[in-house]
Design a protein around this motif. Structure first.
Motif, mmCIF file in Angstrom:
data_model
loop_
_atom_site.group_PDB
_atom_site.id
_atom_site.type_symbol
_atom_site.label_atom_id
_atom_site.label_comp_id
_atom_site.label_asym_id
_atom_site.label_seq_id
_atom_site.Cartn_x
_atom_site.Cartn_y
_atom_site.Cartn_z
ATOM 1 N N PRO A 257 -3.914 1.426 5.114
ATOM 2 C CA PRO A 257 -5.381 2.956 4.941
ATOM 3 C C PRO A 257 -6.379 2.231 4.489
ATOM 4 C CG PRO A 257 -2.584 3.227 3.190
ATOM 5 C CD PRO A 257 -3.029 1.539 3.817
ATOM 6 N N ALA A 258 -7.565 3.474 5.000
ATOM 7 C CA ALA A 258 -8.820 2.135 4.345
ATOM 8 C C ALA A 258 -9.582 2.594 3.200
ATOM 9 C CB ALA A 258 -9.881 2.636 5.746
ATOM 10 N N ASP A 259 -9.330 3.684 2.499
ATOM 11 C CA ASP A 259 -9.528 4.553 1.629
ATOM 12 C C ASP A 259 -8.606 3.021 0.288
ATOM 13 O OD1 ASP A 259 -9.641 5.329 -0.923
ATOM 14 O OD2 ASP A 259 -8.753 7.601 -0.612
ATOM 15 N N ARG A 260 -8.958 2.631 -0.700
ATOM 16 C CA ARG A 260 -9.115 1.678 -0.954
ATOM 17 C C ARG A 260 -8.256 2.146 -2.303
ATOM 18 N NH1 ARG A 260 -8.101 -3.384 -0.702
ATOM 19 N NH2 ARG A 260 -9.193 -3.890 -2.615
ATOM 20 N N ALA A 261 -8.572 3.692 -2.533
ATOM 21 C CA ALA A 261 -6.887 3.935 -3.745
ATOM 22 C C ALA A 261 -5.923 3.818 -3.146
ATOM 23 C CB ALA A 261 -7.912 5.285 -3.556
ATOM 24 N N TRP A 262 -5.793 3.641 -2.149
ATOM 25 C CA TRP A 262 -4.297 3.576 -1.926
ATOM 26 C C TRP A 262 -3.837 2.508 -1.372
ATOM 27 C CZ3 TRP A 262 -1.052 8.086 -0.862
ATOM 28 C CH2 TRP A 262 -1.732 9.331 -0.638
ATOM 29 N N ASN A 263 -4.150 1.315 -1.874
ATOM 30 C CA ASN A 263 -3.992 -0.710 -1.598
ATOM 31 C C ASN A 263 -3.476 -0.549 -2.755
ATOM 32 O OD1 ASN A 263 -7.007 -0.784 0.711
ATOM 33 N ND2 ASN A 263 -4.990 0.218 0.781
ATOM 34 N N ASP A 264 -3.099 -1.705 -2.767
ATOM 35 C CA ASP A 264 -2.200 -3.204 -3.951
ATOM 36 C C ASP A 264 -1.613 -1.450 -5.477
ATOM 37 O OD1 ASP A 264 -3.699 -4.726 -2.383
ATOM 38 O OD2 ASP A 264 -5.301 -4.347 -3.532
ATOM 39 N N ILE A 265 -1.164 -1.041 -4.179
ATOM 40 C CA ILE A 265 -0.160 0.081 -5.286
ATOM 41 C C ILE A 265 1.566 0.032 -5.459
ATOM 42 C CG2 ILE A 265 1.093 2.317 -6.019
ATOM 43 C CD1 ILE A 265 -2.546 1.814 -5.300
ATOM 44 N N TYR A 266 1.380 -0.913 -6.562
ATOM 45 C CA TYR A 266 2.689 -0.806 -7.274
ATOM 46 C C TYR A 266 3.421 -0.130 -8.701
ATOM 47 C CZ TYR A 266 1.595 -5.512 -4.758
ATOM 48 O OH TYR A 266 0.987 -6.831 -4.131
ATOM 49 N N ARG A 267 2.867 0.702 -8.292
ATOM 50 C CA ARG A 267 3.853 1.677 -9.085
ATOM 51 C C ARG A 267 3.836 3.578 -8.856
ATOM 52 N NH1 ARG A 267 0.738 2.868 -15.525
ATOM 53 N NH2 ARG A 267 -0.650 3.311 -14.264
ATOM 54 N N TYR A 268 5.167 3.307 -9.105
ATOM 55 C CA TYR A 268 4.491 5.079 -8.159
ATOM 56 C C TYR A 268 5.027 6.362 -9.648
ATOM 57 C CZ TYR A 268 4.046 2.042 -4.205
ATOM 58 O OH TYR A 268 2.582 1.848 -3.136
ATOM 59 N N ASP B 119 0.635 -1.613 0.045
ATOM 60 C CA ASP B 119 0.062 0.270 0.366
ATOM 61 C C ASP B 119 0.968 1.066 0.047
ATOM 62 O OD1 ASP B 119 -2.350 -1.481 0.208
ATOM 63 O OD2 ASP B 119 -2.563 -2.131 2.326
ATOM 64 N N ALA B 120 0.657 2.284 -0.439
ATOM 65 C CA ALA B 120 0.888 3.598 -0.697
ATOM 66 C C ALA B 120 0.661 4.074 0.396
ATOM 67 C CB ALA B 120 0.741 4.445 -1.851
ATOM 68 N N ILE B 121 1.581 5.148 1.183
ATOM 69 C CA ILE B 121 1.452 6.017 2.021
ATOM 70 C C ILE B 121 1.506 7.324 2.315
ATOM 71 C CG2 ILE B 121 1.696 5.871 4.947
ATOM 72 C CD1 ILE B 121 0.301 3.755 3.929
ATOM 73 N N GLY B 122 0.629 8.161 2.430
ATOM 74 C CA GLY B 122 0.728 9.346 2.306
ATOM 75 C C GLY B 122 1.127 10.042 3.261
ATOM 76 N N PRO B 123 1.898 11.176 3.141
ATOM 77 C CA PRO B 123 2.559 12.108 3.551
ATOM 78 C C PRO B 123 2.547 12.537 5.369
ATOM 79 C CG PRO B 123 2.842 13.271 1.472
ATOM 80 C CD PRO B 123 1.816 12.075 1.582
#
Length: 269
Positions: A138-149, A126-130
């Motif tokens: 993250p409860a917001d699914r938009a931040w889950n399973d992020i493999y590209r940055y 998961d991506a973690i914002g600042p």
């Protein structure tokens, strides 16, 4: 009592067989699969029209879906079978794939089909914002399973090369002795990756500029892969993609969305 039990089984079977244009009656009934198990379902599709129809095109909401329909010609009110197969790699949680069945007759409405299932990840990335708590997924699914940055910076802005990635294993998937990051393989010279074990058993990977905030970045587009090695027997490695643009007018440039393929395991939810 035995007769009552058999009657209940028959009634449940009738409900399942009566399903049309979907694989489950509700999201709460979606099957649960491990990340290493592909999703496969065969859905009964009914032609709702009073005339025979011919299938022109199958259009899924995700290119990850492999589709096969048993019949391209369907009689009035008759049914056929649509097979949907999806690789669950790099997914977690609820997943939905819709399929629009377009017909050759433009005056007839499209037939809509949907499939739901749940994925239990081997490892969650998961991506973690600042401002986000790295100890909590993250409860917001938009931040889950992020493999590209994706990052855009000027050469004099190494301090803006900042990404945080939380790596965790859900219940039932934690390796004996706890999840471990055994190493990070990155041949590039732009980023630095620092893994840190957290109190809840998860890991936080902090990505920053090599050379720190005093570094001078070299102009260019960087399409790089980072391989993370773990002690999970079913997911010993996973790959992160870092798409970085370094340019004096980086803030004014638009990165071509075709510059990278969709992230591994991407599917709309």
């Amino acid at each position: 009592m035995r007769h009552l039990w058999l009657l209940c089984l028959l009634m449940c079977s009738a409900v399942v067989s009566a399903l049309e244009n979907r694989n489950v009656a509700g999201v709460d009934q979606a099957p649960v699969l491990r990340e290493v198990e592909p999703f496969l379902t065969r859905i009964t599709v009914r032609n709702p029209h009073d005339r025979a129809v011919k299938v022109k095109q199958l259009d899924p909401t995700c290119k990850c879906a492999t589709l096969e329909i048993a019949d391209r010609f369907i009689l009035p009110k008759a049914t056929t079978t649509l097979t949907i197969a999806v690789d669950n790699a790099n997914r977690s949680g609820p997943v939905r794939v819709g399929v629009s069945i377009y017909l050759t007759d433009p005056d007839l409405e499209t037939i809509e089909v949907e499939a739901w299932w749940q994925v239990r990840a081997c490892i969650q990335v998961d991506a973690i914002g600042p401002t986000m708590d790295p100890l909590v997924r993250p409860a917001d699914r938009a931040w889950n399973d992020i493999y590209r940055y994706i990052t855009k910076v000027r050469p004099d802005e190494p301090n803006r090369l900042r990404k945080r990635v939380r790596v965790s294993a859900p219940a039932g998937e934690v390796p004996e002795g706890g999840l471990q990051i055994l190493g990070i393989d990155y041949p590039g010279k732009l980023w630095r990756f620092t893994p840190t074990a957290q109190a809840d058993g998860s890991w936080l990977i902090t990505a920053s500029a090599q050379g720190g905030d005093e570094a001078t970045l070299t102009n260019g587009e960087y399409l790089e892969k980072v391989v993370v090695r773990t002690n999970h027997k079913d997911k010993p490695t996973f790959t992160l993609e870092f798409n970085t643009l370094v340019a004096k007018d980086a803030g004014q440039q638009v990165i071509d969305p075709g510059f990278l393929p969709p992230p591994p395991g991407f599917a709309p939810r």
